[in-house]
Design an enzyme around this catalytic site. Structure first.
Site, short mmCIF file in Angstrom:
data_model
loop_
_atom_site.label_atom_id
_atom_site.label_comp_id
_atom_site.label_asym_id
_atom_site.label_seq_id
_atom_site.Cartn_x
_atom_site.Cartn_y
_atom_site.Cartn_z
N ASP A 143 32.12 45.99 37.52
CA ASP A 143 32.96 44.87 37.10
C ASP A 143 32.10 43.71 36.59
O ASP A 143 31.30 43.15 37.34
CB ASP A 143 33.78 44.41 38.32
CG ASP A 143 35.02 43.64 37.96
OD1 ASP A 143 35.12 43.17 36.82
OD2 ASP A 143 35.89 43.49 38.84
N ASP A 144 32.25 43.36 35.32
CA ASP A 144 31.55 42.21 34.73
C ASP A 144 30.04 42.40 34.64
O ASP A 144 29.27 41.46 34.83
CB ASP A 144 31.83 40.93 35.53
CG ASP A 144 33.18 40.32 35.21
OD1 ASP A 144 34.03 41.02 34.65
OD2 ASP A 144 33.40 39.13 35.52
N CYS B 195 38.79 42.91 32.62
CA CYS B 195 38.92 43.84 33.75
C CYS B 195 40.22 44.64 33.77
O CYS B 195 40.21 45.87 33.65
CB CYS B 195 38.71 43.10 35.06
SG CYS B 195 39.37 41.44 35.10
N ARG C 247 40.70 48.69 32.81
CA ARG C 247 41.13 49.68 33.79
C ARG C 247 42.36 50.43 33.31
O ARG C 247 42.48 51.64 33.49
CB ARG C 247 41.41 48.98 35.13
CG ARG C 247 40.15 48.64 35.87
CD ARG C 247 40.37 47.63 36.99
NE ARG C 247 39.17 47.52 37.79
CZ ARG C 247 38.04 46.94 37.40
NH1 ARG C 247 37.97 46.39 36.21
NH2 ARG C 247 36.97 46.90 38.19
N LYS D 242 38.59 48.60 43.58
CA LYS D 242 39.53 47.68 42.96
C LYS D 242 40.54 48.40 42.07
O LYS D 242 40.18 49.20 41.22
CB LYS D 242 38.73 46.66 42.14
CG LYS D 242 39.53 45.70 41.29
CD LYS D 242 38.59 44.75 40.55
CE LYS D 242 39.32 43.87 39.54
NZ LYS D 242 38.38 42.97 38.83
N HIS E 101 43.83 46.52 40.58
CA HIS E 101 44.06 45.44 39.62
C HIS E 101 45.00 45.83 38.48
O HIS E 101 44.89 45.35 37.35
CB HIS E 101 42.72 44.96 39.04
CG HIS E 101 42.72 43.50 38.70
ND1 HIS E 101 41.84 42.95 37.80
CD2 HIS E 101 43.48 42.47 39.14
CE1 HIS E 101 42.05 41.64 37.69
NE2 HIS E 101 43.05 41.34 38.50
N HIS F 19 30.94 41.23 39.80
CA HIS F 19 31.87 40.13 39.51
C HIS F 19 31.65 38.98 40.49
O HIS F 19 31.31 39.19 41.65
CB HIS F 19 33.30 40.65 39.64
CG HIS F 19 34.36 39.77 39.06
ND1 HIS F 19 34.67 38.53 39.56
CD2 HIS F 19 35.21 39.97 38.02
CE1 HIS F 19 35.65 38.00 38.86
NE2 HIS F 19 35.99 38.85 37.91
N ASP G 10 33.43 47.44 32.93
CA ASP G 10 34.73 47.12 32.35
C ASP G 10 34.68 46.05 31.26
O ASP G 10 35.63 45.88 30.50
CB ASP G 10 35.74 46.71 33.44
CG ASP G 10 35.36 45.42 34.16
OD1 ASP G 10 34.28 44.85 33.89
OD2 ASP G 10 36.16 44.98 35.01
N ASN G 11 33.60 45.29 31.19
CA ASN G 11 33.40 44.31 30.11
C ASN G 11 31.97 43.83 30.17
O ASN G 11 31.20 44.22 31.05
CB ASN G 11 34.37 43.12 30.20
CG ASN G 11 34.52 42.53 31.58
OD1 ASN G 11 35.57 42.64 32.22
ND2 ASN G 11 33.47 41.88 32.06
N LYS H 239 32.20 38.60 28.03
CA LYS H 239 33.54 38.99 28.47
C LYS H 239 34.57 38.09 27.79
O LYS H 239 34.35 36.90 27.62
CB LYS H 239 33.62 38.81 29.99
CG LYS H 239 34.99 38.92 30.61
CD LYS H 239 34.88 38.61 32.10
CE LYS H 239 36.24 38.61 32.80
NZ LYS H 239 36.11 38.30 34.24
#
Length: 536
Positions: A14-15, A52, A56, A109, A111, A200, A304-305, A372
């Site tokens: 994540d991130d 994010c 996903r 996660k 989300h 993240h 994810d980014n 992002k």
């Protein structure tokens, strides 16, 4: 030799920026991911969707995020905006694999559900997963993790264990799922989705991991960006013909930074978060090997980014945090949590809540522009590693063909022999948008005419072959030659107005077909409701 139903482990972080992990040029010690790359395939031009929840949604369904109902985040903006909830027009990889006899697990996660407290049709246990451990919301403390859930039961009490750390919990439960599967389902293959929150924000890490990096970033972002570029070129991931982008003009030159020790500490914590994630990947891989199934397990890793440039100034930190994520004002043992980025607060411990900011995100996304949220390469380019010894061999390969998240579903379907349905328990399903990456992974084949599309918050892009058309919201289209200029430094839109016209028209058609809501309408909706824009 590969079986007709190999196992699949899909690992998402994540991130994380393009060049953070070791095999993609970074300083962070990621020996387990590096080992997967050293005996597998690494894609140099794989793309996520810059945020994010949308990433996903696209990853798990093979559709563009707007088609799934999650165009921005998991916030309900109906009836005028996106519902922020997986809708009934999509199916997840888990739902597609179950008729093929797969057991399905998720640790981490989710989300993808608007209601994060009460089970709905968008919860993982109702979208094809047999077992779930993790969180329904995004971000949040790594030590006192809200919405922590087993299947459909909240288990927040587990965080009261003084040794609880969410990244470890994700890894431990993933390996527990593998052990449980081996004990009870020996005749069935499995799909395991490991969805880390690391790295993240908030910057929360374990002291033993932070200590490894306390001096690693003392040289500062200017020097480290150049060092990363050199390693990327040496590895073949980046062409020597693509110059490094300039330091973001909003970022201070390292030589002029006043609080260098504090700045280096911020990045040390971020690195520690990734280090701990990689340790967990190692435990997962070791479990696969102990069971004798590693060779015929497809392991995929991506982010994810791109790196996140979101700042958290101390004077506005509490408002920022409480608006967008669940926030505890006290630690589990009663200490005050101090949110915000300020030299008076050294991040990492449970009583802090900070981001690493634009300066270090600029390093994370080396050699690219932006972050992002945006569709320039810094926002959407991700490492993408695939290991499958029985199906792809063990020689390291680099693949430069462009692919995006929608292709993961199609690839897994081809690898497993599953079938994508036209209807699913009485509901009509949209056809998949992706293509299988197996030709790319095996022999480097490519379709030069295929178009890739993106949109997030009015930032949008389309790529065909060597050309990428991209723009920020309310600005003009920019055109780049991705063979000669992947770092997007030479806008050639005025030289090729015909290409701009053709690709922008294709984008408009795609946006209408896929249900992209114009940014103007989204902003009107938020203004009408008196609500700030989602920032997580």
């Amino acid at each position: 030799m590969a079986t007709t139903r190999p196992n699949v482990v899909l690992i998402l972080v994540d991130d994380m920026g393009f060049s953070d992990i070791g095999s993609y040029g970074g300083e962070v010690q990621t020996p387990n991911l590096d080992a997967l790359a050293a005996h597998g395939a690494s894609l140099t031009q794989f793309y996520n969707t810059a945020r994010c929840s949308p990433s996903r949604a696209s990853l798990l369904t093979g559709l563009h995020p707007h088609q799934t109902g999650i165009g921005i985040l998991n916030y309900d903006d109906t009836p005028d905006g996106y519902p922020g909830n997986l809708n009934d027009r999509c199916v997840t990889i888990a739902e597609v694999l179950k008729p093929k006899g797969y057991r399905t697990y998720i640790s981490g996660k989710w989300h993808l559900a608007g209601d994060i407290h009460n089970p709905t049709s968008a919860w993982p246990t109702r979208r094809g997963f047999d077992e779930f451990f993790g969180t329904l919301e995004g971000a949040g403390s790594y030590f006192h993790t809200r919405t922590l859930t087993r299947n459909e039961t909240n288990v927040e009490h587990e965080t009261l264990d003084p040794d609880f750390y969410y990244t470890d919990a994700i890894s431990d439960n993933a390996t527990a799922f593998l052990r449980g599967h081996a004990a009870a389902h020996t005749d069935e293959p499995f799909f395991l989705y490991v969805s880390y929150t690391a790295p993240h924000w908030p910057l929360h890490a374990l002291e033993e991991d932070v200590e490894k990096y306390l001096e690693r970033f003392n040289a500062g972002w200017d020097v480290l960006r150049k060092e990363r570029l050199a390693r990327l070129i040496e590895s073949g991931i980046i062409s020597e013909d693509w110059p490094l982008t300039d330091r973001d003009p909003r970022v201070t030159a390292w030589g002029d930074v006043e609080h260098k020790e504090w700045e280096a500490a911020r990045m040390a914590v971020y690195a520690a978060q990734l280090d701990r994630m990689d340790q967990g990947v190692g435990r997962i891989v070791n479990e696969l090997k102990a069971q004798g199934v590693f060779d015929d397990t497809v392991v995929i890793f991506l982010s994810d980014n791109g790196g996140c440039a979101e700042e958290m100034p101390i004077e506005a930190a509490k408002e920022f945090v409480t608006t967008y994520v669940t926030f505890d004002a006290e630690t589990r043992d009663g200490r005050e949590v101090r949110p915000g980025n300020d030299p008076s607060i050294v991040p990492g411990t449970e009583d802090t809540y900070a981001t690493y900011g634009r300066s270090w995100a600029n390093l994370s996304n080396t050699p690219f522009r932006e972050y992002k949220h945006w569709i320039h390469e810094g926002g959407i380019a991700t490492p993408f590693i695939v290991s499958w010894p029985a199906g792809l061999g063990t020689e390291p390969t680099l693949r430069t063909q462009p692919h995006q998240l929608t292709d993961v579903m199609s690839t897994i379907i081809e690898i497993t022999g599953a079938s994508y349905p036209e209807d699913f328990p009485g509901r009509r399903i949209l056809p998949p948008e992706g293509v299988s990456m197996l030709p790319t992974l095996r022999d480097g084949a490519i379709d030069d005419e295929r178009m890739l599309f993106w949109e997030h918050e009015g930032n949008c892009g389309v790529r065909r072959g060597t050309f990428k058309l991209v723009k920020k919201y309310e600005l003009d289209w920019e055109l780049y030659d991705m063979v000669a200029d992947r770092t997007e430094l030479n806008n050639i839109s005025t030289l090729h107005p015909d290409v701009v016209a053709e690709l922008s028209a294709a984008y408009d058609q795609w946006a209408e077909r896929c249900g992209v809501i114009p940014r103007e309408r989204v902003l009107e909706l938020y203004a009408r409701r008196g609500r700030g824009l989602p920032s997580e």
